[in-house]
Design a protein around this motif. Structure first.
Motif, PDB file in Angstrom:
ATOM      1  N   LEU A  22      30.779  49.434 -21.201  1.00 10.31           N
ATOM      2  CA  LEU A  22      31.791  50.159 -20.397  1.00 10.31           C
ATOM      3  C   LEU A  22      32.347  51.009 -21.549  1.00 10.31           C
ATOM      4  CD1 LEU A  22      33.738  46.979 -18.881  1.00 10.31           C
ATOM      5  CD2 LEU A  22      32.548  48.934 -17.605  1.00 10.31           C
ATOM      6  N   CYS A  23      33.013  52.229 -20.953  1.00 10.73           N
ATOM      7  CA  CYS A  23      33.746  53.083 -21.564  1.00 10.73           C
ATOM      8  C   CYS A  23      35.269  52.725 -21.261  1.00 10.73           C
ATOM      9  CB  CYS A  23      33.597  54.450 -21.574  1.00 10.73           C
ATOM     10  SG  CYS A  23      33.887  55.228 -19.636  1.00 10.73           S
ATOM     11  N   LEU A  24      36.220  53.503 -21.711  1.00  5.87           N
ATOM     12  CA  LEU A  24      37.656  53.014 -21.720  1.00  5.87           C
ATOM     13  C   LEU A  24      37.994  53.468 -20.115  1.00  5.87           C
ATOM     14  CD1 LEU A  24      40.761  52.505 -22.272  1.00  5.87           C
ATOM     15  CD2 LEU A  24      40.942  55.224 -22.541  1.00  5.87           C
ATOM     16  N   MET A  25      37.456  54.486 -19.455  1.00  2.31           N
ATOM     17  CA  MET A  25      37.752  54.621 -18.011  1.00  2.31           C
ATOM     18  C   MET A  25      37.308  53.841 -17.090  1.00  2.31           C
ATOM     19  SD  MET A  25      40.473  56.652 -17.737  1.00  2.31           S
ATOM     20  CE  MET A  25      41.389  57.048 -19.195  1.00  2.31           C
ATOM     21  N   GLU A  26      35.943  53.599 -17.312  1.00  2.17           N
ATOM     22  CA  GLU A  26      35.131  52.401 -16.585  1.00  2.17           C
ATOM     23  C   GLU A  26      35.722  51.231 -16.576  1.00  2.17           C
ATOM     24  OE1 GLU A  26      30.621  54.599 -17.316  1.00  2.17           O
ATOM     25  OE2 GLU A  26      31.453  52.968 -18.693  1.00  2.17           O
ATOM     26  N   ALA A  27      36.126  50.790 -17.762  1.00  3.45           N
ATOM     27  CA  ALA A  27      37.101  49.400 -17.827  1.00  3.45           C
ATOM     28  C   ALA A  27      38.262  49.446 -17.055  1.00  3.45           C
ATOM     29  CB  ALA A  27      37.446  49.224 -19.319  1.00  3.45           C
ATOM     30  N   VAL A  28      39.032  50.666 -17.103  1.00  4.97           N
ATOM     31  CA  VAL A  28      40.081  50.838 -15.988  1.00  4.97           C
ATOM     32  C   VAL A  28      39.802  50.614 -14.626  1.00  4.97           C
ATOM     33  CG1 VAL A  28      41.917  52.273 -15.441  1.00  4.97           C
ATOM     34  CG2 VAL A  28      41.340  52.253 -17.823  1.00  4.97           C
ATOM     35  N   ALA A  29      38.814  51.476 -14.309  1.00  4.18           N
ATOM     36  CA  ALA A  29      38.225  51.210 -12.878  1.00  4.18           C
ATOM     37  C   ALA A  29      37.996  49.689 -12.579  1.00  4.18           C
ATOM     38  CB  ALA A  29      36.852  52.089 -12.798  1.00  4.18           C
ATOM     39  N   TRP A  30      37.189  49.090 -13.499  1.00  7.65           N
ATOM     40  CA  TRP A  30      37.004  47.322 -13.114  1.00  7.65           C
ATOM     41  C   TRP A  30      38.281  46.735 -12.968  1.00  7.65           C
ATOM     42  CZ3 TRP A  30      33.059  44.248 -16.528  1.00  7.65           C
ATOM     43  CH2 TRP A  30      33.011  42.976 -15.901  1.00  7.65           C
ATOM     44  N   PHE A  31      39.232  47.098 -14.033  1.00  8.83           N
ATOM     45  CA  PHE A  31      40.423  46.413 -14.140  1.00  8.83           C
ATOM     46  C   PHE A  31      41.413  46.662 -13.013  1.00  8.83           C
ATOM     47  CE2 PHE A  31      45.037  45.864 -15.042  1.00  8.83           C
ATOM     48  CZ  PHE A  31      45.134  44.797 -15.869  1.00  8.83           C
ATOM     49  N   ALA A  32      41.131  47.697 -12.225  1.00  2.00           N
ATOM     50  CA  ALA A  32      42.112  48.177 -10.945  1.00  2.00           C
ATOM     51  C   ALA A  32      41.258  47.846  -9.887  1.00  2.00           C
ATOM     52  CB  ALA A  32      42.464  49.695 -11.045  1.00  2.00           C
ATOM     53  N   GLY A  33      40.078  47.205  -9.945  1.00  2.00           N
ATOM     54  CA  GLY A  33      39.360  46.692  -8.737  1.00  2.00           C
ATOM     55  C   GLY A  33      38.682  48.061  -7.914  1.00  2.00           C
ATOM     56  N   GLU A  34      38.327  49.001  -8.559  1.00  2.00           N
ATOM     57  CA  GLU A  34      37.707  50.183  -8.108  1.00  2.00           C
ATOM     58  C   GLU A  34      35.953  49.837  -8.511  1.00  2.00           C
ATOM     59  OE1 GLU A  34      39.008  53.974  -8.963  1.00  2.00           O
ATOM     60  OE2 GLU A  34      40.862  53.465  -9.137  1.00  2.00           O
ATOM     61  N   GLY A  35      35.227  50.777  -7.708  1.00  2.00           N
ATOM     62  CA  GLY A  35      33.872  50.728  -8.053  1.00  2.00           C
ATOM     63  C   GLY A  35      33.573  51.317  -9.240  1.00  2.00           C
ATOM     64  N   HIS A  36      32.221  50.973  -9.926  1.00  2.00           N
ATOM     65  CA  HIS A  36      32.227  51.420 -11.264  1.00  2.00           C
ATOM     66  C   HIS A  36      32.216  53.267 -11.292  1.00  2.00           C
ATOM     67  CE1 HIS A  36      30.382  51.417 -15.097  1.00  2.00           C
ATOM     68  NE2 HIS A  36      29.338  52.082 -14.755  1.00  2.00           N
ATOM     69  N   SER A  37      32.996  53.582 -12.233  1.00  2.00           N
ATOM     70  CA  SER A  37      33.218  55.262 -12.221  1.00  2.00           C
ATOM     71  C   SER A  37      34.116  55.223 -13.439  1.00  2.00           C
ATOM     72  CB  SER A  37      34.004  55.507 -11.001  1.00  2.00           C
ATOM     73  OG  SER A  37      34.448  56.943 -11.537  1.00  2.00           O
ATOM     74  N   PRO A  61      44.169  47.734 -25.386  1.00  2.00           N
ATOM     75  CA  PRO A  61      45.562  47.627 -24.725  1.00  2.00           C
ATOM     76  C   PRO A  61      46.100  48.436 -23.912  1.00  2.00           C
ATOM     77  CG  PRO A  61      45.620  46.962 -27.159  1.00  2.00           C
ATOM     78  CD  PRO A  61      44.294  47.878 -26.640  1.00  2.00           C
ATOM     79  N   LEU A  62      45.397  49.580 -23.736  1.00  2.00           N
ATOM     80  CA  LEU A  62      45.894  50.775 -22.768  1.00  2.00           C
ATOM     81  C   LEU A  62      45.384  50.521 -21.362  1.00  2.00           C
ATOM     82  CD1 LEU A  62      45.708  53.878 -25.255  1.00  2.00           C
ATOM     83  CD2 LEU A  62      47.579  52.114 -24.964  1.00  2.00           C
ATOM     84  N   VAL A  63      44.258  49.558 -21.209  1.00  2.00           N
ATOM     85  CA  VAL A  63      43.621  49.568 -19.845  1.00  2.00           C
ATOM     86  C   VAL A  63      44.664  49.323 -19.015  1.00  2.00           C
ATOM     87  CG1 VAL A  63      41.903  48.053 -18.705  1.00  2.00           C
ATOM     88  CG2 VAL A  63      41.250  49.122 -20.814  1.00  2.00           C
ATOM     89  N   PRO A  64      45.359  48.160 -19.043  1.00  2.00           N
ATOM     90  CA  PRO A  64      46.252  47.820 -18.004  1.00  2.00           C
ATOM     91  C   PRO A  64      47.547  48.698 -17.766  1.00  2.00           C
ATOM     92  CG  PRO A  64      46.168  46.047 -19.652  1.00  2.00           C
ATOM     93  CD  PRO A  64      45.517  47.209 -20.176  1.00  2.00           C
ATOM     94  N   LEU A  65      47.646  49.775 -18.581  1.00  2.00           N
ATOM     95  CA  LEU A  65      48.875  50.788 -18.590  1.00  2.00           C
ATOM     96  C   LEU A  65      48.438  52.178 -17.629  1.00  2.00           C
ATOM     97  CD1 LEU A  65      50.004  50.814 -21.970  1.00  2.00           C
ATOM     98  CD2 LEU A  65      50.761  49.313 -20.239  1.00  2.00           C
ATOM     99  N   LEU A  66      46.924  52.147 -17.456  1.00  2.00           N
ATOM    100  CA  LEU A  66      46.416  53.437 -16.826  1.00  2.00           C
ATOM    101  C   LEU A  66      46.531  53.385 -15.488  1.00  2.00           C
ATOM    102  CD1 LEU A  66      43.897  54.163 -19.531  1.00  2.00           C
ATOM    103  CD2 LEU A  66      45.455  55.692 -18.850  1.00  2.00           C
ATOM    104  N   PRO A  67      46.197  52.353 -14.826  1.00  2.00           N
ATOM    105  CA  PRO A  67      46.097  52.088 -13.268  1.00  2.00           C
ATOM    106  C   PRO A  67      47.561  52.444 -12.573  1.00  2.00           C
ATOM    107  CG  PRO A  67      45.109  50.712 -13.961  1.00  2.00           C
ATOM    108  CD  PRO A  67      45.814  51.023 -15.231  1.00  2.00           C
TER     109      PRO A  67
END
Length: 250
Positions: free
Chosen positions: A22-37, A68-74
């Motif tokens: 996972l890169c940062l944005m892929e981790a954000v997509a997973w955290f936000a419940g989106e498909g892999h992207s 730590p920025l993953v939850p802040l981006l969605p």
């Protein structure tokens, strides 16, 4: 499955699926419940552009500082803060990134550091003469260094500068600023900052490499550039956090 941030290790590049990393944005997509992207729809396009490049150019260890920025981006998509974010990136390029390279090359950057915060297109336009002056001084210094050092050691020094710093600082913030470049004045300022920083990096790298044997010039340049690279990497991560919040600094 939900994303376990504690167990997460961010890696460079995009991945075909989550099993490959996972890169940062892929981790954000997973955290936000989106498909892999690596282009999650919940993230501001300015932040997405910045985050994708910053993730890829940071060293493996420092890349984990982005977790730590993953939850802040969605939820940043369409929040009305992208113009501010683009200006923050522009301001960082002009008042932090460019002066760092000029000073490493032995050039005065006091006028750039003393500019008021670039918080509008008018402010960017007003900074243009200072940027033009910096670009001219950096170009002149590079001309002197090139003539003295010769193409061989100069090319080696520039290779080190490009690999170590250019990707980490210019491409990361430049991508965000470009996506938000609604103002033509900033586009001109962006080019001036890029050219001046490039020439200053050449000079700094050459000064470091000249005293070394020709085959070691690149390594010597890289060592001399390393403190500036590390400072700019740390500064870019701090800037990214501020851009997420959409709160300009001083």
């Amino acid at each position: 499955m939900t994303l376990d941030l504690d167990a997460l290790t961010l890696t460079a590049g995009a991945h075909e699926d989550r099993g490959n990393g996972l890169c940062l944005m892929e981790a954000v997509a997973w955290f936000a419940g989106e498909g892999h992207s690596d282009h999650p729809v919940c993230v501001s396009p300015v932040l997405g552009a910045f985050g994708r490049v910053l993730n890829d150019v940071l060293p493996d260890g420092r890349r984990q500082d982005l977790k730590p920025l993953v939850p802040l981006l969605p939820g940043t998509a369409g929040d009305g803060k992208d113009q501010v974010r683009g200006l923050m990136a522009a301001d960082w390029l002009v008042r932090v990134y460019l002066p760092a390279w000029l000073e490493l090359a032995g050039l005065d950057a006091g006028e750039l550091r003393g500019l008021p915060v670039l918080d509008s297109g008018d402010a960017a336009a007003a900074a243009q003469p200072v940027l033009d002056s910096a670009r001219a001084r950096a170009a002149a210094a590079w001309d002197i260094a090139w003539d003295a050092a010769g193409a061989a050691s100069g090319a080696a020094a520039w290779d080190a500068a490009w690999d170590a710093a250019w990707d980490a600082a210019w491409d990361a913030s430049g991508a965000a600023a470009w996506d938000a470049s609604w103002d033509a004045a900033w586009d001109a300022a962006r080019v001036a900052a890029r050219d001046a920083a490039r020439d200053a990096a050449w000079v700094a790298g050459w000064v470091a490499g000249w005293d070394a044997a020709r085959d070691a010039a690149g390594d010597a340049a890289g060592n001399a550039l390393a403190p500036t690279v590390i400072m700019l990497q740390d500064s870019a991560v701090i800037l990214f956090r501020r851009m997420i919040a959409g709160v300009p600094g001083e």
